[in-house]
Scaffold this active site. Structure first.
Site, PDB file in Angstrom:
ATOM      1  CE  LYS A  19      -4.562   9.135  -6.772  1.00  0.00           C
ATOM      2  NZ  LYS A  19      -5.213   8.028  -6.088  1.00  0.00           N
ATOM      3  CD  GLU A  79       1.306   2.714  -7.835  1.00  0.00           C
ATOM      4  OE1 GLU A  79       0.456   2.124  -7.165  1.00  0.00           O
ATOM      5  OE2 GLU A  79       1.029   3.640  -8.624  1.00  0.00           O
ATOM      6  CB  SER A 131      -7.707   7.997 -10.842  1.00  0.00           C
ATOM      7  OG  SER A 131      -8.970   7.542 -10.408  1.00  0.00           O
ATOM      8  CG  HIS A 162      14.894   3.314  11.746  1.00  0.00           C
ATOM      9  ND1 HIS A 162      14.859   2.004  12.143  1.00  0.00           N
ATOM     10  CD2 HIS A 162      16.125   3.788  12.064  1.00  0.00           C
ATOM     11  CE1 HIS A 162      16.026   1.687  12.711  1.00  0.00           C
ATOM     12  NE2 HIS A 162      16.815   2.751  12.664  1.00  0.00           N
TER      13      HIS A 162
END
Ligand code: ARG
Length: 463
Positions: free
Chosen positions: A284, A291, A278, A157
């Site tokens: 970043k 992804e 970024s 979980h």
């Protein structure tokens, strides 16, 4: 305008919009190599049974070699009005050999031809994907040695549950990808069946030898029903499904590492070569490749649906709908190949943030289950032990301490079966050391599995 191979009964030229609408050369040109292989086997068979002469066979085979090379080098112009790869190869052959070229399609149709090409393609693709999966498994196994002493929290979980060796995680992925390899190998059995000679749908009155073409092309069986095989795309659905499970596994791994790479987790350092910046936030570093591996998993998963919807309700035998099968299958295949290649590089290049992981390893009561099992060993019924440890955890939370910080009197107040040997199993390190069951995340079982994986992947003994 090129004369259509099937133009005999037509009084009107095809509307150019129909040509554009019906063409598949823009995506099936990649079958060229397999189309040539299939045609050469077919020509050998035709000569063997006396439908063409040995000299005609030799001319056809040599010309097909040339055509194959020209296509590979981009020298043979691809033309929409020639529809598909099969017509391109055949018309190039006829251009070169005249009537001899016109004999190649004897006892064959594009329906058994395209199925043959696709099966040869999928067979090739299975070998390629198996190799890429092996590379990825190898990257994980080699990580095991680098991370041999690292303990990480195991989650359920996404809540801290029990500690395991980092290597246990890596080998978990090896297991998943092994099932993917086994599934592909099983799928291959149904892919590697020869449709050649089923012709359009009914077979042929000509004295062809289907076993011979099957043998020449390395097929392990000859399809037993011409109607079935010329309409069958089960093998493509299965192959794509195998790819979709690989995608699911890759997306789980990618998601896990994206989370681990976050500041909140701080478990992982990704190599600069596999992260991106970024355009607005200078600080970043984004895990874009992970992804996209997660995101691209949508494609093979969707491809399975696309193929099932495509074949559902089709009457036998061949229908032109089937031409669309290649779009789904090629995209699923290309996507998974690209993902697997980068996945192996990232698994190899990433580093665990050992200090950050160790610094918080005593948070989350990772040893609570071990304490419960200690109580079971002292004869306490499991449910009672569960309740007792639950209360102790709650006590620790109020005192803001760990289970191992509790003095013996407090532990014994909860259960008089607890002795001072309990401190040997409390704490995360001790909890991992206590894991001994087969397949568990403790040192001994993990070391055994690691030895097995090294052997299975042909990596030799670890020094
Ligand atoms: N381009 C077609 C396909 O990909 C080849 C088979 C065409 N057969 C036919 N009868 N029109 O399915």
């Amino acid at each position: 305008m090129a004369a259509k191979a099937w133009g005999g009964r037509f009084a009107q030229a095809t509307d150019p919009r129909v040509e554009t609408f019906t063409e598949s050369i823009s995506f099936d040109a990649r079958l060229a190599k397999f189309d040539i292989q299939g045609s050469q086997a077919h020509a050998r068979m035709l000569a063997h049974v006396g439908l063409i002469s040995d000299d005609e066979r030799d001319q056809i085979i040599a010309a097909l070699d040339d055509i194959g090379r020209e296509i590979a080098d981009g020298k043979l112009p691809l033309r929409t009005e020639l529809e598909d790869i099969h017509m391109h190869v055949e018309s190039a052959l006829i251009e070169r050999l005249g009537d001899v070229g016109r004999k190649l399609h004897t006892g064959r149709s594009r329906n058994d031809q395209v199925s043959t090409d696709l099966r040869l393609y999928v067979r090739d693709a299975i070998a390629q994907i198996d190799g890429l999966l092996t590379d990825l498994q190898t990257a994980f196994v080699l990580r095991c040695e680098r991370d041999a002493d690292v303990i990480i929290p195991g989650y359920t979980h996404l809540q801290r549950a029990q500690p395991v060796l980092a290597a246990h995680y890596w080998l978990a992925y090896c297991e998943k990808f092994q099932r993917d390899r086994d599934r592909l190998a099983d799928c291959l059995g149904r892919v590697n069946v020869s449709p050649l000679g089923a012709a359009a749908l009914a077979g042929t009155s000509l004295p062809i030898d289907r076993q011979m073409t099957a043998d020449l092309l390395g097929f392990s069986a000859v399809a037993g029903n011409s109607l079935d095989v010329s309409s069958d795309r089960d093998f493509l659905v299965e192959f794509t499904f195998c790819l979709s499970l690989i995608a699911a596994h890759l997306s789980t791994w990618a998601e896990e590492w994206i989370i681990w790479f976050s500041t909140e987790f701080g478990f992982l350092k990704l190599p600069d070569a596999y992260t991106t910046g970024s355009s607005i936030m200078p600080q970043k570093r984004n895990p874009d490749v992970l992804e996209l591996i997660r995101g691209k998993s949508a494609r093979p998963i969707a491809a399975v649906q696309q193929l099932l919807v495509l074949i559902k309700g089709l009457p036998m035998a061949y229908n032109r709908d089937l031409q669309e099968d290649k779009l789904a299958a090629f995209d699923a295949h290309d996507t998974i190949a690209a993902c697997l290649e980068l996945a192996a590089a990232i698994v190899d290049g990433a580093e665990l943030q050992r200090e950050a992981i160790a610094a918080r390893l005593e948070e989350g009561f990772l040893d609570a289950t071990t304490l419960m099992e200690y109580l079971i060993k002292q004869g306490v019924p499991m449910r009672t032990g569960h309740e007792t440890v639950g209360k102790l955890v709650s006590l620790c939370e109020s005192k803001q301490c760990r289970l191992s910080d509790l003095p013996l009197e407090e532990l014994q107040a909860a259960c008089d079966k607890i002795g001072d040997d309990v401190y040997a199993i409390l704490g995360t390190k001790n909890a991992v050391a206590a894991l001994g069951s087969f397949g568990s995340g403790g040192a001994e079982p993990v070391a055994e599995r690691m030895r097995e994986w090294r052997e299975r992947l042909g990596l030799g003994d670890h020094k």
